[in-house]
Design an enzyme around this catalytic site. Structure first.
Site, PDB file in Angstrom:
ATOM      1  N   ILE A 155       0.822  -1.214   0.000  1.00  0.00           N
ATOM      2  CA  ILE A 155       0.000   0.000   0.000  1.00  0.00           C
ATOM      3  C   ILE A 155       0.860   1.269   0.000  1.00  0.00           C
ATOM      4  CG2 ILE A 155      -0.327   0.248   2.509  1.00  0.00           C
ATOM      5  CD1 ILE A 155      -3.358   0.834   1.707  1.00  0.00           C
TER       6      ILE A 155
ATOM      7  N   ASN B 171      -3.271   1.952  15.431  1.00  0.00           N
ATOM      8  CA  ASN B 171      -3.842   1.606  16.738  1.00  0.00           C
ATOM      9  C   ASN B 171      -4.224   2.906  17.447  1.00  0.00           C
ATOM     10  OD1 ASN B 171      -1.408   2.531  18.141  1.00  0.00           O
ATOM     11  ND2 ASN B 171      -0.479   0.672  17.312  1.00  0.00           N
TER      12      ASN B 171
ATOM     13  N   GLY C 118       3.293  -4.339  11.298  1.00  0.00           N
ATOM     14  CA  GLY C 118       2.442  -4.570  10.131  1.00  0.00           C
ATOM     15  C   GLY C 118       2.431  -3.392   9.180  1.00  0.00           C
TER      16      GLY C 118
ATOM     17  N   ASP D 132       1.147  -0.519   9.530  1.00  0.00           N
ATOM     18  CA  ASP D 132       1.427   0.740  10.234  1.00  0.00           C
ATOM     19  C   ASP D 132       2.929   1.051  10.178  1.00  0.00           C
ATOM     20  OD1 ASP D 132       1.113   2.934  11.869  1.00  0.00           O
ATOM     21  OD2 ASP D 132       0.368   1.836  13.610  1.00  0.00           O
TER      22      ASP D 132
ATOM     23  N   SER E  54      -7.683  -4.617  10.374  1.00  0.00           N
ATOM     24  CA  SER E  54      -7.983  -5.528  11.509  1.00  0.00           C
ATOM     25  C   SER E  54      -7.712  -7.008  11.248  1.00  0.00           C
ATOM     26  CB  SER E  54      -9.440  -5.388  12.006  1.00  0.00           C
ATOM     27  OG  SER E  54      -9.590  -4.227  12.787  1.00  0.00           O
TER      28      SER E  54
ATOM     29  N   TYR F 194      -4.787  -7.804  14.650  1.00  0.00           N
ATOM     30  CA  TYR F 194      -6.052  -7.669  15.376  1.00  0.00           C
ATOM     31  C   TYR F 194      -6.984  -8.871  15.212  1.00  0.00           C
ATOM     32  CZ  TYR F 194      -5.243  -2.873  17.042  1.00  0.00           C
ATOM     33  OH  TYR F 194      -4.774  -1.755  17.695  1.00  0.00           O
TER      34      TYR F 194
HETATM   35  P1  ADP Z   1      -4.318  -4.804  12.219  1.00  0.00           P
HETATM   36  O1  ADP Z   1      -3.603  -4.506  13.500  1.00  0.00           O
HETATM   37  O2  ADP Z   1      -5.408  -3.776  11.884  1.00  0.00           O
HETATM   38  O3  ADP Z   1      -4.799  -6.207  12.129  1.00  0.00           O
HETATM   39  P2  ADP Z   1      -1.958  -5.326  10.533  1.00  0.00           P
HETATM   40  O4  ADP Z   1      -0.991  -4.317  10.037  1.00  0.00           O
HETATM   41  O5  ADP Z   1      -1.451  -6.331  11.527  1.00  0.00           O
HETATM   42  O6  ADP Z   1      -3.222  -4.499  11.077  1.00  0.00           O
HETATM   43  O7  ADP Z   1      -2.551  -6.120   9.312  1.00  0.00           O
HETATM   44  C1  ADP Z   1      -3.518  -5.619   8.432  1.00  0.00           C
HETATM   45  C2  ADP Z   1      -3.285  -6.183   7.051  1.00  0.00           C
HETATM   46  O8  ADP Z   1      -2.267  -5.417   6.398  1.00  0.00           O
HETATM   47  C3  ADP Z   1      -2.802  -7.626   7.010  1.00  0.00           C
HETATM   48  O9  ADP Z   1      -3.572  -8.322   6.044  1.00  0.00           O
HETATM   49  C4  ADP Z   1      -1.359  -7.496   6.521  1.00  0.00           C
HETATM   50  O10 ADP Z   1      -0.972  -8.630   5.743  1.00  0.00           O
HETATM   51  C5  ADP Z   1      -1.445  -6.265   5.660  1.00  0.00           C
HETATM   52  N1  ADP Z   1      -0.177  -5.574   5.360  1.00  0.00           N
HETATM   53  C6  ADP Z   1       1.000  -5.574   6.040  1.00  0.00           C
HETATM   54  N2  ADP Z   1       1.907  -4.778   5.413  1.00  0.00           N
HETATM   55  C7  ADP Z   1       1.289  -4.253   4.316  1.00  0.00           C
HETATM   56  C8  ADP Z   1       1.679  -3.370   3.256  1.00  0.00           C
HETATM   57  N3  ADP Z   1       2.902  -2.839   3.184  1.00  0.00           N
HETATM   58  N4  ADP Z   1       0.750  -3.073   2.293  1.00  0.00           N
HETATM   59  C9  ADP Z   1      -0.503  -3.589   2.346  1.00  0.00           C
HETATM   60  N5  ADP Z   1      -0.927  -4.413   3.313  1.00  0.00           N
HETATM   61  C10 ADP Z   1      -0.045  -4.752   4.289  1.00  0.00           C
END
Ligand code: ADP
Length: 185
Positions: free
Chosen positions: A16, A29, A37, A39, A126, A130
């Site tokens: 993303i 968060n 992740g 974030d 999430s 999460y």
């Molecule tokens: P949450 O705490 O809301 O669950 P996470 O970051 O742990 O958020 O995960 C949310 C989603 O983002 C997961 O499906 C993860 O695979 C995805 N994700 C992690 N890094 C990226 C990225 N660079 N671009 C897009 N999606 C990502």
């Protein structure tokens, strides 16, 4: 891709942080000061300006509760803005998680529309740390986005960006009638 009124709901597998859109959404968060992740990836890509803006917002209005969102600039990202949206932590599905997740998407879309933005990209909020079940979350994401743009708005594209191929396949059942695999940044 599906079309709702004049808005396209699109699906991309990828990162993303590299999306060429007006605004990307961060799965943040409540503390707003970064994390793992997606974030962590967004803060790394945007640079220190993001944390600074998040600190200012935190000092002004306190933590951001689940279902809500705040907006900052995009720092060094291609996207001009980042919406930091806080999804629910999955607790088995009986604690209002579905409605809070829908509200997380709605708040983000409203924030983008209020600023007259055209293209927005969402990660799968999430469903990582999460623990929200992926299929259930994808249905809520697509249904909430479709409902939002059934009324006219500035939004011309709502892009769902999945990191993994599996997550892509789950969204493709909802968005890709032909099931083909697109890979864009
Ligand atoms: P949450 O705490 O809301 O669950 P996470 O970051 O742990 O958020 O995960 C949310 C989603 O983002 C997961 O499906 C993860 O695979 C995805 N994700 C992690 N890094 C990226 C990225 N660079 N671009 C897009 N999606 C990502």
């Amino acid at each position: 891709m599906i079309k709702v009124g004049s808005t396209s709901l699109t699906l991309v597998q990828g990162d993303i942080t590299t999306q060429d859109v007006d605004v990307i959404v961060n799965a943040a968060n409540s503390g707003l000061l970064g994390g793992g992740g997606v974030d962590g990836a967004i803060h790394r890509g945007a640079g220190p300006q993001l944390l600074e803006e998040c600190r200012t917002i935190l000092a002004r209005q306190g933590e951001c509760p689940p279902g809500h969102a705040v907006i900052t600039g995009g720092g060094r990202l291609k996207a001009r803005f980042v919406i930091h949206a806080v999804g629910p932590i999955w607790r088995g599905g009986t604690q209002g998680e579905d409605e809070i997740l829908a509200s997380t998407y709605r708040s983000s879309l409203q924030m983008a529309a209020d600023r007259g933005l055209g293209r927005i990209a969402f990660p799968s909020i999430s469903t990582g740390a999460y623990g929200f079940p992926m299929e259930r979350a994808s249905r809520i994401a697509v249904a909430t986005a479709s409902a939002f743009v059934s009324a006219p708005s500035s939004l011309i594209e709502i892009r769902f960006v999945t990191f993994s191929r599996n997550d892509y396949a789950v969204y493709a059942l909802l968005l890709n009638r032909d099931g083909t695999h697109a890979n864009h940044t």
